[in-house]
Design a protein around this motif. Structure first.
Motif, PDB file in Angstrom:
ATOM      1  N   GLN A  91       0.831  -1.246   0.268  1.00 54.10           N
ATOM      2  CA  GLN A  91      -0.055   0.101   0.057  1.00 54.10           C
ATOM      3  C   GLN A  91       0.759   1.098  -0.048  1.00 54.10           C
ATOM      4  O   GLN A  91       0.543   2.188  -0.660  1.00 54.10           O
ATOM      5  CB  GLN A  91      -0.894   0.175   1.221  1.00 54.10           C
ATOM      6  N   PHE A  92       1.988   1.344   0.471  1.00 51.11           N
ATOM      7  CA  PHE A  92       2.663   2.162   0.878  1.00 51.11           C
ATOM      8  C   PHE A  92       3.563   2.717  -0.656  1.00 51.11           C
ATOM      9  O   PHE A  92       3.949   3.866  -0.895  1.00 51.11           O
ATOM     10  CB  PHE A  92       3.863   2.131   1.881  1.00 51.11           C
TER      11      PHE A  92
ATOM     12  N   LEU B 151       6.031   7.948   7.633  1.00 50.06           N
ATOM     13  CA  LEU B 151       5.850   7.959   5.999  1.00 50.06           C
ATOM     14  C   LEU B 151       6.948   7.563   5.526  1.00 50.06           C
ATOM     15  O   LEU B 151       6.965   6.925   4.431  1.00 50.06           O
ATOM     16  CB  LEU B 151       5.190   9.512   5.688  1.00 50.06           C
ATOM     17  N   PHE B 152       8.159   7.842   6.219  1.00 47.65           N
ATOM     18  CA  PHE B 152       9.619   7.609   5.690  1.00 47.65           C
ATOM     19  C   PHE B 152      10.634   7.253   6.614  1.00 47.65           C
ATOM     20  O   PHE B 152      10.461   8.206   7.699  1.00 47.65           O
ATOM     21  CB  PHE B 152      10.091   8.356   4.474  1.00 47.65           C
ATOM     22  N   GLN B 153      11.435   6.399   6.854  1.00 45.96           N
ATOM     23  CA  GLN B 153      12.315   6.219   7.535  1.00 45.96           C
ATOM     24  C   GLN B 153      13.432   5.313   7.079  1.00 45.96           C
ATOM     25  O   GLN B 153      13.010   4.318   6.424  1.00 45.96           O
ATOM     26  CB  GLN B 153      12.115   5.828   9.072  1.00 45.96           C
ATOM     27  N   ASN B 154      14.735   5.745   7.049  1.00 43.08           N
ATOM     28  CA  ASN B 154      15.734   5.248   6.783  1.00 43.08           C
ATOM     29  C   ASN B 154      16.410   4.088   7.621  1.00 43.08           C
ATOM     30  O   ASN B 154      15.586   4.037   8.689  1.00 43.08           O
ATOM     31  CB  ASN B 154      16.961   5.949   5.974  1.00 43.08           C
ATOM     32  N   ARG B 155      17.409   3.228   7.406  1.00 47.17           N
ATOM     33  CA  ARG B 155      17.563   2.481   8.127  1.00 47.17           C
ATOM     34  C   ARG B 155      18.373   3.136   9.485  1.00 47.17           C
ATOM     35  O   ARG B 155      18.367   2.140  10.471  1.00 47.17           O
ATOM     36  CB  ARG B 155      18.748   1.716   7.734  1.00 47.17           C
ATOM     37  N   GLY B 156      18.699   4.000   9.668  1.00 46.38           N
ATOM     38  CA  GLY B 156      19.036   4.818  10.804  1.00 46.38           C
ATOM     39  C   GLY B 156      18.047   5.509  11.854  1.00 46.38           C
ATOM     40  O   GLY B 156      18.153   5.901  13.027  1.00 46.38           O
TER      41      GLY B 156
END
Length: 642
Positions: free
Chosen positions: A13-14, A145-150
């Motif tokens: 869905q994202f 809504l968004f997050q990187n590996r950190g």
């Protein structure tokens, strides 16, 4: 509650936000264009920053206040880290506040809009460092809504960063947001924006139910909740309180978020307290304690009542069903019976003397006593009057029992211990009785009369009763035999008359002259009566009628044995109704061997002291009859045999 990004199906869905080539869900990408509005910062001074943002064509002021110096950076540090975000093109890389948090402890920043805004977003760049993890806590829950590996969302309102980059959405409408950091770092860029909903998404007010709460989302075509019993449905049911987020997708592939706080009512609890045991004759009011989230509670007892409480008058189990909306709970309480004081049975006590002591009749301890007749609080009561006495005994539970004691006057009775009568006699047994005026008599013969007349030997017992109180006396009656005598008779006139007793040791009483001998001389013809009495005092009167003169006759044996054995050793002839005058004995040669003139001659079988030989001897007996008609002679023989 799972973070939304951990919900199955989230990735697909994202990815509708991603550019073509980043995933397989590209059907509606060209039809949906998500726009953002970002804050333009105009002033920074000390620990404050001021900016504005365009919302629905209107500029709204934004103020940031921190507990550390606040400075701007001309752009977002390492902005390229956001390129993989599907809505990257809508992000702003302009002047941005520089957050160093606080060197002296916890850093804090408060962001306020001059009026409530809907769905604000926060861009976070360079949270923490390669070797430093910084944790942010927000005053509201968010959706990443968004997050990187950190960067990592660790709870509904916490974000952890180790050189992390994230864009988070705060669903809902509000004016202020507070961010707290757990440690100092060089700096973190943050910026605020508004992400208008791609389409209208509405949530109903949570509706509490039985141990649950339900919320309905409308406006989208598909839904994904981050918790609940029906996470893939617009209408969801929750059995735990918390903040929940729903992601809705419309037919164009556009995505909207909404967040709601759900309070699940505590489970309805129906409990009874502890009730003391119930005494016989007492009553008690019982009712449950009900804990419920609503005020709409109804009751129905197994006995039919619909009130919150009922009053019961006996031990047992009482059950109630409580309905709280859709919840139905049943509970029961058991009222144990309380044991009343154990008393001896009611009793009748006999008042034998001047007083008697009454007892309550229990051996149990810790009792209280109240004599209803006598005004005493003791376990015993001394009374001197007949009547009814009652004592009320109460145990520590308050249970009571009443014992009734009737005090009755004890009668007294006495009889002779023994009495003797003679055969044919009767005697009256008359007791000496004391006590109540009208006692009841019970003789062992069955008679209920005050006295009885008896003639048979035995023991006679009398019980004199006054209610249950009775006295007993007994008498042993002996019936002695009469003397054994010859029957009454008529005899001819002889010289003497014998009383006719057949047993020794009796006494005599002749009626005519009072003689006390067994024989009397006959004076004349007539009726003679003699009372013969034995040693036991029993008498028989014998009647002898003397009529006419008796004929005389001789009494002489035909032989005798003078051997000295004490039996038949002498020859002693006698005459009835006459007198012996002389006896002469001859041997066979006619020689006289014995001769004696006396009224009681006796030959012992000797002559001049010498024993005569065995043989036959003749004798001559001279006598005179009672008629006195001259001397008579009788000749006979006697055999001597030693």
């Amino acid at each position: 509650m799972k973070p939304l990004w951990q919900v199955p199906g989230w990735a697909c869905q994202f990815i509708v936000w991603l550019i073509i080539g980043y995933g397989g869900c590209t059907t509606s990408l060209a039809q949906c264009s998500q726009t953002y509005s970002w804050v333009d910062w105009s002033a920074f001074q000390d620990n404050k920053a001021v900016g504005s943002i365009l919302v629905d064509g209107k500029q709204i002021q934004v103020d940031v206040t921190t507990n550390f110096p606040l400075k701007p950076t001309s752009d977002v540090f390492a902005f390229s880290q956001f390129r993989s975000f599907s809505e990257y093109s809508s992000l702003s890389n302009k002047t941005t506040p520089r957050m160093v948090w606080s060197k002296d402890g916890k850093g804090e920043a408060t962001i306020c809009f001059s009026e409530p805004v809907t769905n604000p977003v926060l861009l976070i760049a360079s949270l923490g460092g390669p070797d430093t993890t910084v944790n942010l806590t927000f005053s509201r829950s968010f959706v990443p809504l968004f997050q990187n590996r950190g960067a990592e969302q660790t709870s509904a309102n916490k974000l952890s960063g180790t050189e992390g980059y994230a864009v988070v959405l705060f669903p809902g409408t509000f004016s202020c947001l507070t961010v707290e950091s757990d440690q100092y770092e060089y700096y973190t860029n943050i910026n605020f924006g508004i992400r208008p909903a791609a389409f209208p998404l509405a949530l109903s007010t949570p509706q509490p139910g039985c141990n649950r709460s339900s919320v309905a989302a409308t406006g989208g075509a598909r839904y994904q909740w981050d918790g609940g019993q029906k996470p893939g449905s617009g209408a969801n049911v929750f059995d735990q309180s918390g903040t929940y987020t729903v992601k809705a997708t419309d037919d164009k592939g556009c995505v909207a978020y909404a967040m709601t706080t759900v309070t699940v009512p505590s489970p309805t609890e129906v409990r009874f307290g502890t009730y003391p045991p119930l005494c016989n004759g007492q009553s008690i009011t019982v009712g449950p304690t009900v804990k419920t989230a609503t005020n709409s509670v109804s009751y129905r007892w197994a006995s039919g009542e619909t009130t919150p409480t009922i009053t019961v008058a006996k031990s047992g189990t009482y059950e109630v069903t409580v309905q709280d909306g859709g919840c139905v709970k049943t509970a029961a309480v058991t009222i144990a019976p309380a044991r009343s004081p154990a008393l001896k049975p009611d009793a009748t006590v006999c008042l034998a003397g001047t007083s008697t002591t009454l007892e309550a009749g229990t051996t149990e301890g810790s009792m209280t006593y109240n004599w209803l007749s006598g005004n005493s609080k003791s376990q015993t009561l001394n009374v001197s009057q007949p009547g009814r006495y009652q004592v009320k005994v109460t145990n520590p539970l308050g249970c009571t029992a009443i014992r009734t004691i009737d005090v009755v006057t004890m009668p007294t009775v006495s009889l002779d211990r023994s009495r003797a009568i003679c055969v044919g006699e009767e005697t009256d047994l008359i007791p000496t009785v004391g006590g109540p005026a009208s006692p009841v008599y019970h003789w062992s013969t069955g008679s209920v009369e005050p006295s009885i007349r008896v003639s048979e030997p035995g023991t006679y017992q009398l019980t004199v009763a006054n209610g249950q109180c009775a006295a007993t006396a007994s008498l042993a009656l002996t019936v002695n035999p009469l003397p054994a005598v010859l029957p009454d008779e008529t005899v001819c006139r002889g010289k003497t008359l014998n009383a006719g007793s057949l047993e020794p040791s009796v006494s005599y009483k002749w009626e005519n002259k009072g003689e006390t001998t067994s024989e009397i001389a006959i004076q004349a013809e007539g009726i003679y009566r003699v009372a013969i009495t034995n040693p036991m005092g029993c008498s028989v009167v014998r009647t002898i009628t003397v009529s006419g003169i008796c004929a005389s006759h001789i009494l002489a044996p035909t032989g005798f044995t003078p051997n000295g054995d004490g039996m038949n050793d002498v020859f002693a002839p006698a005459i009835v109704q006459g007198d012996v005058l002389e006896l002469t004995v001859y041997n066979r040669w006619g020689v006289v061997v014995y001769s004696e003139r006396t009224d009681r001659p006796t030959w012992d079988g000797t002559q001049y002291g010498q024993a005569c030989p065995n043989g036959s001897y003749s004798y001559r007996l001279v006598y005179r009859t009672i008629r006195n008609d001259g001397d008579k002679v009788y000749n006979g023989t006697i055999v001597l045999l030693r």
